[in-house]
Design a protein around this motif. Structure first.
Motif, PDB file in Angstrom:
ATOM      1  N   VAL A  91     -11.445  11.287   0.955  1.00  0.00           N
ATOM      2  CA  VAL A  91     -10.978  10.348  -0.279  1.00  0.00           C
ATOM      3  C   VAL A  91      -9.577  10.090  -0.198  1.00  0.00           C
ATOM      4  O   VAL A  91      -8.718  10.552  -0.225  1.00  0.00           O
ATOM      5  CB  VAL A  91     -11.365  11.096  -1.664  1.00  0.00           C
ATOM      6  CG1 VAL A  91     -10.928  10.206  -2.722  1.00  0.00           C
ATOM      7  CG2 VAL A  91     -12.728  11.447  -1.553  1.00  0.00           C
ATOM      8  N   ARG A  92      -9.537   8.595  -0.662  1.00  0.00           N
ATOM      9  CA  ARG A  92      -8.027   8.093  -0.893  1.00  0.00           C
ATOM     10  C   ARG A  92      -7.957   8.072  -2.219  1.00  0.00           C
ATOM     11  O   ARG A  92      -8.532   7.334  -3.288  1.00  0.00           O
ATOM     12  CB  ARG A  92      -7.972   6.862  -0.260  1.00  0.00           C
ATOM     13  CG  ARG A  92      -6.387   6.131  -0.374  1.00  0.00           C
ATOM     14  CD  ARG A  92      -6.009   5.033   0.130  1.00  0.00           C
ATOM     15  NE  ARG A  92      -7.234   3.910   0.095  1.00  0.00           N
ATOM     16  CZ  ARG A  92      -7.437   2.890  -0.742  1.00  0.00           C
ATOM     17  NH1 ARG A  92      -6.404   3.011  -1.724  1.00  0.00           N
ATOM     18  NH2 ARG A  92      -8.318   2.110  -1.025  1.00  0.00           N
ATOM     19  N   ILE A  93      -7.110   9.024  -2.752  1.00  0.00           N
ATOM     20  CA  ILE A  93      -7.034   9.232  -4.241  1.00  0.00           C
ATOM     21  C   ILE A  93      -6.170   8.048  -4.714  1.00  0.00           C
ATOM     22  O   ILE A  93      -4.954   7.695  -4.345  1.00  0.00           O
ATOM     23  CB  ILE A  93      -6.121  10.738  -4.522  1.00  0.00           C
ATOM     24  CG1 ILE A  93      -7.103  11.743  -4.177  1.00  0.00           C
ATOM     25  CG2 ILE A  93      -5.797  10.749  -5.994  1.00  0.00           C
ATOM     26  CD1 ILE A  93      -6.605  12.927  -4.193  1.00  0.00           C
ATOM     27  N   ILE A  94      -6.680   7.252  -5.735  1.00  0.00           N
ATOM     28  CA  ILE A  94      -6.019   5.989  -6.079  1.00  0.00           C
ATOM     29  C   ILE A  94      -5.283   6.123  -7.675  1.00  0.00           C
ATOM     30  O   ILE A  94      -4.985   5.241  -7.997  1.00  0.00           O
ATOM     31  CB  ILE A  94      -7.014   5.004  -6.200  1.00  0.00           C
ATOM     32  CG1 ILE A  94      -8.373   5.214  -6.872  1.00  0.00           C
ATOM     33  CG2 ILE A  94      -7.316   4.474  -4.687  1.00  0.00           C
ATOM     34  CD1 ILE A  94      -9.474   4.069  -6.777  1.00  0.00           C
ATOM     35  N   GLY A  95      -5.998   7.193  -8.402  1.00  0.00           N
ATOM     36  CA  GLY A  95      -5.398   7.423  -9.771  1.00  0.00           C
ATOM     37  C   GLY A  95      -5.724   8.797 -10.395  1.00  0.00           C
ATOM     38  O   GLY A  95      -6.329   9.649  -9.695  1.00  0.00           O
ATOM     39  N   LYS A 135       1.106   4.753  -6.655  1.00  0.00           N
ATOM     40  CA  LYS A 135       1.731   3.961  -5.701  1.00  0.00           C
ATOM     41  C   LYS A 135       1.608   4.106  -4.286  1.00  0.00           C
ATOM     42  O   LYS A 135       1.436   3.257  -3.756  1.00  0.00           O
ATOM     43  CB  LYS A 135       3.055   3.803  -6.005  1.00  0.00           C
ATOM     44  CG  LYS A 135       3.109   2.999  -7.649  1.00  0.00           C
ATOM     45  CD  LYS A 135       4.691   3.138  -7.950  1.00  0.00           C
ATOM     46  CE  LYS A 135       4.907   2.493  -9.258  1.00  0.00           C
ATOM     47  NZ  LYS A 135       4.226   2.911 -10.323  1.00  0.00           N
ATOM     48  N   ASP A 136       1.408   5.533  -4.047  1.00  0.00           N
ATOM     49  CA  ASP A 136       1.503   6.154  -2.772  1.00  0.00           C
ATOM     50  C   ASP A 136      -0.083   6.598  -2.299  1.00  0.00           C
ATOM     51  O   ASP A 136      -0.687   6.735  -3.194  1.00  0.00           O
ATOM     52  CB  ASP A 136       2.364   7.234  -2.326  1.00  0.00           C
ATOM     53  CG  ASP A 136       3.908   6.727  -2.784  1.00  0.00           C
ATOM     54  OD1 ASP A 136       4.182   5.628  -2.480  1.00  0.00           O
ATOM     55  OD2 ASP A 136       4.416   7.642  -3.368  1.00  0.00           O
ATOM     56  N   ASP A 137      -0.250   6.409  -1.107  1.00  0.00           N
ATOM     57  CA  ASP A 137      -1.481   6.856  -0.470  1.00  0.00           C
ATOM     58  C   ASP A 137      -1.505   8.232  -0.621  1.00  0.00           C
ATOM     59  O   ASP A 137      -0.659   8.832   0.076  1.00  0.00           O
ATOM     60  CB  ASP A 137      -1.781   6.436   1.210  1.00  0.00           C
ATOM     61  CG  ASP A 137      -2.620   4.935   0.962  1.00  0.00           C
ATOM     62  OD1 ASP A 137      -2.934   4.281  -0.020  1.00  0.00           O
ATOM     63  OD2 ASP A 137      -2.698   4.304   2.260  1.00  0.00           O
ATOM     64  N   VAL A 138      -2.729   8.955  -1.088  1.00  0.00           N
ATOM     65  CA  VAL A 138      -2.934  10.460  -1.218  1.00  0.00           C
ATOM     66  C   VAL A 138      -4.213  10.721  -0.790  1.00  0.00           C
ATOM     67  O   VAL A 138      -5.064  10.070  -1.160  1.00  0.00           O
ATOM     68  CB  VAL A 138      -2.691  10.714  -2.666  1.00  0.00           C
ATOM     69  CG1 VAL A 138      -2.721  12.239  -2.789  1.00  0.00           C
ATOM     70  CG2 VAL A 138      -1.229  10.434  -3.159  1.00  0.00           C
ATOM     71  N   THR A 139      -4.383  11.627   0.259  1.00  0.00           N
ATOM     72  CA  THR A 139      -5.726  12.058   0.675  1.00  0.00           C
ATOM     73  C   THR A 139      -6.092  13.201  -0.089  1.00  0.00           C
ATOM     74  O   THR A 139      -5.440  14.086  -0.153  1.00  0.00           O
ATOM     75  CB  THR A 139      -5.394  12.333   2.141  1.00  0.00           C
ATOM     76  OG1 THR A 139      -4.816  11.164   2.776  1.00  0.00           O
ATOM     77  CG2 THR A 139      -6.740  12.677   2.760  1.00  0.00           C
ATOM     78  N   LYS A 192     -11.334   6.922  -3.658  1.00  0.00           N
ATOM     79  CA  LYS A 192     -12.371   5.979  -2.887  1.00  0.00           C
ATOM     80  C   LYS A 192     -12.869   6.454  -1.666  1.00  0.00           C
ATOM     81  O   LYS A 192     -11.870   7.178  -0.812  1.00  0.00           O
ATOM     82  CB  LYS A 192     -11.699   4.484  -2.597  1.00  0.00           C
ATOM     83  CG  LYS A 192     -12.614   3.547  -1.796  1.00  0.00           C
ATOM     84  CD  LYS A 192     -11.979   2.316  -1.726  1.00  0.00           C
ATOM     85  CE  LYS A 192     -13.143   1.272  -1.254  1.00  0.00           C
ATOM     86  NZ  LYS A 192     -12.527  -0.005  -0.992  1.00  0.00           N
ATOM     87  N   VAL A 193     -14.249   6.967  -1.720  1.00  0.00           N
ATOM     88  CA  VAL A 193     -14.658   7.529  -0.271  1.00  0.00           C
ATOM     89  C   VAL A 193     -14.503   6.588   0.838  1.00  0.00           C
ATOM     90  O   VAL A 193     -15.013   5.558   0.927  1.00  0.00           O
ATOM     91  CB  VAL A 193     -16.004   7.654  -0.361  1.00  0.00           C
ATOM     92  CG1 VAL A 193     -16.868   8.184   0.706  1.00  0.00           C
ATOM     93  CG2 VAL A 193     -16.352   8.632  -1.786  1.00  0.00           C
ATOM     94  N   VAL A 194     -13.496   7.090   1.921  1.00  0.00           N
ATOM     95  CA  VAL A 194     -13.259   6.487   3.100  1.00  0.00           C
ATOM     96  C   VAL A 194     -13.881   6.867   4.262  1.00  0.00           C
ATOM     97  O   VAL A 194     -14.090   6.016   5.233  1.00  0.00           O
ATOM     98  CB  VAL A 194     -11.500   6.262   3.254  1.00  0.00           C
ATOM     99  CG1 VAL A 194     -10.993   5.627   1.981  1.00  0.00           C
ATOM    100  CG2 VAL A 194     -11.089   7.613   3.318  1.00  0.00           C
ATOM    101  N   VAL A 203     -14.988   7.906  -7.032  1.00  0.00           N
ATOM    102  CA  VAL A 203     -15.401   9.226  -7.497  1.00  0.00           C
ATOM    103  C   VAL A 203     -14.525   9.586  -8.538  1.00  0.00           C
ATOM    104  O   VAL A 203     -13.321   9.458  -8.438  1.00  0.00           O
ATOM    105  CB  VAL A 203     -15.814  10.272  -6.347  1.00  0.00           C
ATOM    106  CG1 VAL A 203     -16.950   9.863  -5.480  1.00  0.00           C
ATOM    107  CG2 VAL A 203     -14.461  10.590  -5.623  1.00  0.00           C
ATOM    108  N   ARG A 204     -14.997  10.473  -9.569  1.00  0.00           N
ATOM    109  CA  ARG A 204     -14.173  11.324 -10.466  1.00  0.00           C
ATOM    110  C   ARG A 204     -14.275  12.477 -10.094  1.00  0.00           C
ATOM    111  O   ARG A 204     -15.502  13.249 -10.079  1.00  0.00           O
ATOM    112  CB  ARG A 204     -14.602  10.961 -11.684  1.00  0.00           C
ATOM    113  CG  ARG A 204     -13.941  11.484 -12.943  1.00  0.00           C
ATOM    114  CD  ARG A 204     -14.421  11.493 -14.198  1.00  0.00           C
ATOM    115  NE  ARG A 204     -13.626  11.603 -15.336  1.00  0.00           N
ATOM    116  CZ  ARG A 204     -13.569  12.687 -16.166  1.00  0.00           C
ATOM    117  NH1 ARG A 204     -14.375  13.614 -15.615  1.00  0.00           N
ATOM    118  NH2 ARG A 204     -12.613  12.705 -17.158  1.00  0.00           N
ATOM    119  N   ALA A 205     -13.113  13.104  -9.558  1.00  0.00           N
ATOM    120  CA  ALA A 205     -13.151  14.451  -8.943  1.00  0.00           C
ATOM    121  C   ALA A 205     -11.975  15.463  -9.738  1.00  0.00           C
ATOM    122  O   ALA A 205     -11.141  14.852 -10.377  1.00  0.00           O
ATOM    123  CB  ALA A 205     -12.754  14.477  -7.595  1.00  0.00           C
TER     124      ALA A 205
END
Length: 129
Positions: free
Chosen positions: A22-26, A37-41, A10-12, A67-69
């Protein structure tokens, strides 16, 4: 996460309208999405937004976009790229009214509620709305 993994984030923030935070969510694991499960930047530098076309980040992405990156660095914060037709926005909301944007054509998304048309660097392999 490892080099060349496909991730969703998610673009933060877009500081200075250049670099994208970006906060990587998956992570895409052979076609199935694994939620982290953890916040990854992740960071998308200006050189990795489009294929050699410099410009402002807000011309191709918006705050809150998913986004898909692809990961192009080994350590956090991970450097991400969108420089591939399969990479880009997979979900976005209207900056005017907040409704989910529908894919219209190429790089254009349209709001079914207010009619606004916005340009995004859209992933050509998936868009969620």
């Amino acid at each position: 996460m490892k080099l060349n993994d496909i991730v969703y984030g998610k673009v933060v923030a877009i500081p200075n309208d250049r670099t994208v935070i970006v906060r990587i969510i998956g992570v895409d694991n052979n076609g199935s999405k694994v939620v982290l499960k953890d916040d990854v930047t992740g960071i998308i530098p200006p050189s990795q937004l489009l294929n050699g076309k410099p410009g402002s980040a807000s011309e191709v992405l918006g705050i809150g976009d998913i986004v898909r990156a692809r990961v192009i660095s080994k350590d956090p914060p991970y450097t991400l790229t969108l420089r591939d037709a399969q990479l880009g926005v997979v979900y976005a909301r209207c900056p005017r009214c907040g409704h989910v944007l529908k894919w219209k054509s190429n790089e254009l998304l349209q709001c079914p509620n207010c009619g606004a048309v916005v340009r995004r660097k859209v992933s050509l392999v998936e868009y969620w709305a």
